[in-house]
Scaffold this motif. Structure first.
Motif, short mmCIF file in Angstrom:
data_model
loop_
_atom_site.label_atom_id
_atom_site.label_comp_id
_atom_site.label_asym_id
_atom_site.label_seq_id
_atom_site.Cartn_x
_atom_site.Cartn_y
_atom_site.Cartn_z
N SER A 151 0.85 -1.19 0.00
CA SER A 151 0.00 0.00 0.00
C SER A 151 0.88 1.23 0.00
CB SER A 151 -0.88 0.03 1.25
OG SER A 151 -1.81 -1.02 1.22
N GLU A 186 -0.74 9.03 4.17
CA GLU A 186 -1.84 9.13 5.13
C GLU A 186 -2.15 7.80 5.83
OE1 GLU A 186 -1.95 8.81 1.96
OE2 GLU A 186 -3.88 8.19 1.12
N LEU A 187 -1.49 6.74 5.40
CA LEU A 187 -1.91 5.41 5.89
C LEU A 187 -1.25 5.01 7.20
CD1 LEU A 187 -1.76 3.41 2.53
CD2 LEU A 187 -3.73 4.57 3.57
N ILE A 234 -5.52 7.76 7.87
CA ILE A 234 -6.56 6.73 7.73
C ILE A 234 -5.90 5.36 7.84
CG2 ILE A 234 -8.07 8.17 6.28
CD1 ILE A 234 -7.07 6.49 3.89
N PHE A 235 -6.72 4.40 8.16
CA PHE A 235 -6.19 3.04 8.29
C PHE A 235 -6.02 2.41 6.92
CE2 PHE A 235 -8.37 3.73 12.36
CZ PHE A 235 -7.26 3.59 13.20
N ASP A 236 -4.99 1.62 6.80
CA ASP A 236 -4.75 0.90 5.53
C ASP A 236 -5.80 -0.20 5.39
OD1 ASP A 236 -3.89 -0.53 3.38
OD2 ASP A 236 -1.89 -0.97 4.17
N ALA A 237 -6.76 0.02 4.52
CA ALA A 237 -7.83 -0.96 4.32
C ALA A 237 -7.54 -1.86 3.13
CB ALA A 237 -9.16 -0.24 4.11
N SER A 283 -1.34 -0.51 -4.28
CA SER A 283 -2.52 0.34 -4.37
C SER A 283 -2.16 1.75 -3.96
CB SER A 283 -3.66 -0.21 -3.51
OG SER A 283 -3.37 -0.06 -2.15
N GLY A 284 -2.79 2.69 -4.62
CA GLY A 284 -2.54 4.11 -4.36
C GLY A 284 -1.46 4.66 -5.28
N GLY A 285 -1.53 5.96 -5.50
CA GLY A 285 -0.47 6.64 -6.24
C GLY A 285 -0.31 6.20 -7.67
N ASP A 339 1.44 10.92 -7.29
CA ASP A 339 1.25 9.56 -7.81
C ASP A 339 2.60 8.95 -8.14
OD1 ASP A 339 -1.53 9.29 -7.51
OD2 ASP A 339 -1.81 10.68 -9.16
N PRO A 341 -5.76 1.66 -8.16
CA PRO A 341 -6.19 2.90 -7.52
C PRO A 341 -6.19 2.74 -6.00
CG PRO A 341 -7.90 2.03 -9.00
CD PRO A 341 -6.80 1.03 -8.98
N GLY A 342 -6.08 3.85 -5.29
CA GLY A 342 -6.05 3.79 -3.83
C GLY A 342 -7.42 3.60 -3.22
N ASN A 343 -8.38 4.17 -3.84
CA ASN A 343 -9.74 4.06 -3.33
C ASN A 343 -10.15 2.59 -3.21
OD1 ASN A 343 -12.60 3.61 -3.79
ND2 ASN A 343 -12.69 5.84 -3.82
P1 AMP Z 1 -4.62 7.60 -4.45
O1 AMP Z 1 -4.96 6.62 -5.53
O2 AMP Z 1 -3.30 7.32 -3.82
O3 AMP Z 1 -4.77 9.01 -4.92
O4 AMP Z 1 -5.71 7.38 -3.32
C1 AMP Z 1 -7.09 7.59 -3.56
C2 AMP Z 1 -7.86 7.57 -2.28
O5 AMP Z 1 -7.77 6.27 -1.70
C3 AMP Z 1 -7.32 8.51 -1.22
O6 AMP Z 1 -8.42 9.05 -0.52
C4 AMP Z 1 -6.51 7.62 -0.33
O7 AMP Z 1 -6.42 8.11 1.00
C5 AMP Z 1 -7.30 6.34 -0.35
N1 AMP Z 1 -6.42 5.21 -0.12
C6 AMP Z 1 -5.24 4.98 -0.71
N2 AMP Z 1 -4.69 3.85 -0.25
C7 AMP Z 1 -5.55 3.36 0.67
C8 AMP Z 1 -5.52 2.23 1.50
N3 AMP Z 1 -4.51 1.36 1.47
N4 AMP Z 1 -6.56 2.02 2.35
C9 AMP Z 1 -7.60 2.89 2.38
N5 AMP Z 1 -7.66 3.97 1.60
C10 AMP Z 1 -6.65 4.23 0.76
#
Ligand code: AMP
Ligand code: MG
Length: 692
Positions: free
Chosen positions: A473, A477-478, A490-493, A539-541, A548, A587-589
């Motif tokens: 991940s 913010e995680l 936020i918690f890493d979901a 996931s994310g970025g 990103d 994607p992070g969402n």
């Molecule tokens: P990003 O794709 O990095 O721009 O993230 C898109 C959204 O997903 C943002 O609101 C992130 O905080 C959320 N997000 C990213 N990674 C995680 C994760 N591992 N668990 C929960 N939410 C996440």
């Protein structure tokens, strides 16, 4: 016995010093451990080779490793040779005899003269032949056909089985091995004396931690790929595959009768030793999108993945009871029919032929046929025999009458016709014929497949090694679930979700944790992931913004494609290779991450792991909702089935993880515009169907 830690394979040579530049027909050696081979080593002459082998073995033994060393020349001569030469049946007597006479310098040796000396000890002409020198040598004919009356068998038993292997008597000509034996036995003899834990196979019991064995790479190794020297390729492959065998399989291969002739390791196990070729690396441009595509339709993306991806994991052989959930790498063919013999489907009485209307009386035999026991009798005409479900039909029986329909005394049965010939029996092979394919390469083995393979005589199956999938991940913010979260954190979901999904898919999830939005750290973590896993899911970025970083560093590495896919929920997918390992930048969402994983990553991982391309099966259900959708994007709605109807989650907000948990699958809406009224059919795909 424990496994061999290191396997060293040597391709020997009987000739003089080879050129400084690596060539074929010189000595090549290769070390492998656990199914991975090192670069083959080029050794110009036997002196260098002996020193190299000695050093390697010393070093391995110092580490406490068990070492198996293979040489590609016969360790013994055909039956009777040892006695004729030395007066004893001891193959080591031959080794001593040869060692005492062979002179070996890098650029000259006396193998032809020693062979001639052997010939003088035999009647007639031979057995050695093939003088490869200009000068004539008394007693050493140039042609094999000039030999006569020497009394030795032409081939060892192993060479009668290993078609194409050369007899030990031939000293020159392409492929001849006779010179290698004469020039190799003295070296083996010195190695044998050097350590006190050496066992020479198959002359001695393998109870030490160092074994010398005979191999013949041509038995199993195919042509070398472009850019390889044949001999280097052969030792590489034999070492790699042998070192990757399960310990008990190798032990079975080594379990052969003790014979003075020696034996070739792997005779009778060729298919297994051939193994699967190491899977080719994915091409650097495997994720390139065709030019000019702005928003790629889902089906095009899937088609592209299907065409470009291939298995990236090797294979191994497992017994059935260890193979549940694994992916077959080769078809399984029935060794035996099911049922193997005609048998009875019911408890009753067996006899020959059908019977018409009316009452029939038959003499009852004293024997009975039960499953697994053969009464060994022939049932004469006019007689019947008691049979129990599953029993093979005794000779003379092809029809069975149900016990409930019979009145029986000690000596006779009576029943009413009609009964058709063949009634209540199962034909041999009525389920599966021997030779039929019962499970196909690419299938994930379920309990029923194990039953079918077992029933048709199978046990060991060739399966793919597990696909290791690294999960990480990204995001500043995680924080980890259960830890303290400060404001803005936020918690890493995603990680628990992705680890779970990958586990359910039957791959081996490798947890690589969380990485902040920092390129150096991300690079280091990807390096780690690439060394530990076959595929990376992050996931994310993954989009194209400032933060990103996954897509940014993949782009820097020049192996990235940002796929804008016409899908909702979804964001761009960053696809790339990191040290040759495919990376899926999700994607992070969490909602988008899950949908993209199920729709794109799941089939991609299946193929990378050697499975067939899976097609999630949906079914049409009446909608319990109304919806208008615009043209241009495929939509997946979080959905579940209640009262035979598809319900969807009340909010489509892509941040709502509660909707994922509420749902039992997805409703898939087509790319085109559509208006759905209550009761209209919609396609529901349960989670399991994506997971495969
Ligand atoms: P990003 O794709 O990095 O721009 O993230 C898109 C959204 O997903 C943002 O609101 C992130 O905080 C959320 N997000 C990213 N990674 C995680 C994760 N591992 N668990 C929960 N939410 C996440
Ligand atoms: Mg982020």
């Amino acid at each position: 016995m424990t496994a061999w830690d290191a396997v060293i394979m040597v391709d020997w040579s009987g000739g003089n010093q080879a050129p400084a530049k690596p060539t074929k027909d010189a000595i090549w050696a290769c070390i492998a451990r656990g199914g991975t081979a090192e670069e083959p080593v080029y050794l110009r002459n036997r002196q260098l080779a002996e020193a190299w082998i000695t050093d390697i073995i010393d070093a391995a033994q110092a580490r406490g490793e068990r070492v198996l060393v293979g040489f590609d020349f016969p360790f013994g001569y055909p039956m009777g040779f040892a006695r004729a030469l030395t007066g004893q049946d001891d193959p080591f007597g031959v080794w001593d005899w040869v060692e005492a006479r062979i002179e070996d310098a890098p650029t000259t040796n006396n193998r032809f003269d020693v062979a001639a000396e052997v010939n003088t000890l035999f009647p007639g002409v031979g057995p050695f032949w093939g003088n490869g020198l200009k000068r004539d040598i008394p007693h050493l004919p140039r042609r094999g056909t000039e030999r006569q009356g020497h009394g030795m068998p032409e081939r060892r038993e192993a060479e009668q089985i290993a078609k194409g292997a050369f007899p030990v008597w031939q000293l020159s000509g392409a492929g001849a091995v006779g010179g290698q034996v004469l020039m190799g036995l003295p070296v083996l003899n010195r190695l044998r004396r050097r350590w006190d834990n050496v066992c020479v196979w198959p002359f001695e019991a393998l109870d030490g931690s160092l074994a010398l064995v005979e191999i013949w790479p041509s038995l199993t190794v195919g042509p070398q790929p472009e850019g390889w020297i044949r001999d280097a390729w052969q030792v590489h492959e034999v070492a790699r595959i042998t070192s990757g065998l399960p310990a008990d399989r190798l032990e079975q291969m080594l379990d052969v009768p003790k014979t003075e002739e020696g034996w070739i390791l792997g005779l009778g196990f060729e298919d297994e030793l051939r193994g699967a070729p190491e899977p080719p690396r994915l091409k650097n441009d495997c994720f390139a999108l065709p030019p000019g595509i702005d928003w790629a339709p889902v089906d095009d993306v899937l088609q592209l993945l299907k065409e470009r991806l291939a298995p990236v994991v090797g294979t191994e052989v497992l017994p059935l009871n260890a193979a549940l959930g694994r992916t077959l790498a080769a078809n399984v063919v029935a060794k035996r029919a099911n049922p193997p013999h005609p048998n009875t489907a019911v408890d009753g009485y067996g006899f020959a032929g059908g019977r018409g209307d009316g009452v029939h009386r038959l003499r009852l035999m004293a024997d009975r046929a039960a499953a697994g026991s053969d009464p060994g009798v022939i049932v004469p005409d006019g007689h019947a025999i008691r049979v129990l479900t599953g029993a093979a039909l005794p000779e003379g029986v092809d029809t069975v009458v149900l016990q409930e329909d019979v009145s029986a005394s000690q000596t006779e049965i009576a029943f009413h016709g009609p009964i058709k010939a063949g009634a209540n029996t199962r034909k041999a092979g009525e389920d599966v014929e021997a030779g039929q394919t019962v499970a196909e390469a690419g299938a994930r083995l379920g309990p029923a497949d194990l039953a079918l393979i077992a029933a048709t005589g199978g046990n060991d199956v060739t399966v793919r090694k597990p696909l290791r999938v690294a999960i990480l991940s990204t995001g500043d913010e995680l924080v980890e679930a259960g830890e303290r979260a400060a404001a803005g954190q936020i918690f890493d979901a995603n990680r628990p979700m992705l680890l779970g999904l990958v586990g359910q898919m039957g791959h081996q999830a490798v947890d690589l944790g969380r990485v902040p939005d920092d390129r150096a750290q991300l690079r280091a973590r990807l390096d780690q992931a690439a060394s530990k896993a076959d595929v990376i899911l992050s996931s994310g970025g993954a989009s194209a913004g400032d933060e990103d970083h996954v897509s940014a560093i993949l782009r820097e590495a020049n192996a990235m494609e940002l796929w804008r896919i016409a899908i909702k929920p979804g964001r761009p997918l960053a696809l790339g290779l990191w040290h040759g390992k495919p990376v899926f930048g999700l994607p992070g969402n969490p909602v988008a991450a899950m949908v993209c994983t199920l729709v794109f990553a799941a089939p991609a991982l299946a193929v990378l792991g050697g499975r067939r391309w899976p097609e999630p099966q949906g079914y049409l259900l009446p909608a319990a909702f109304e919806k208008r959708k615009k043209d241009g994007r495929r939509e997946f709605l979080r959905a579940r089935v209640r009262n035979g109807q598809a319900e969807v989650f009340q909010s489509e907000g892509s941040g709502r993880i509660s909707g994922l948990s509420w749902a039992e699958g997805l409703v898939e809406l087509p790319d085109e515009a559509i208006t759905i009224a209550r009761g209209d059919p919609v396609r529901f795909i349960p989670w399991d169907s994506f997971i495969g």
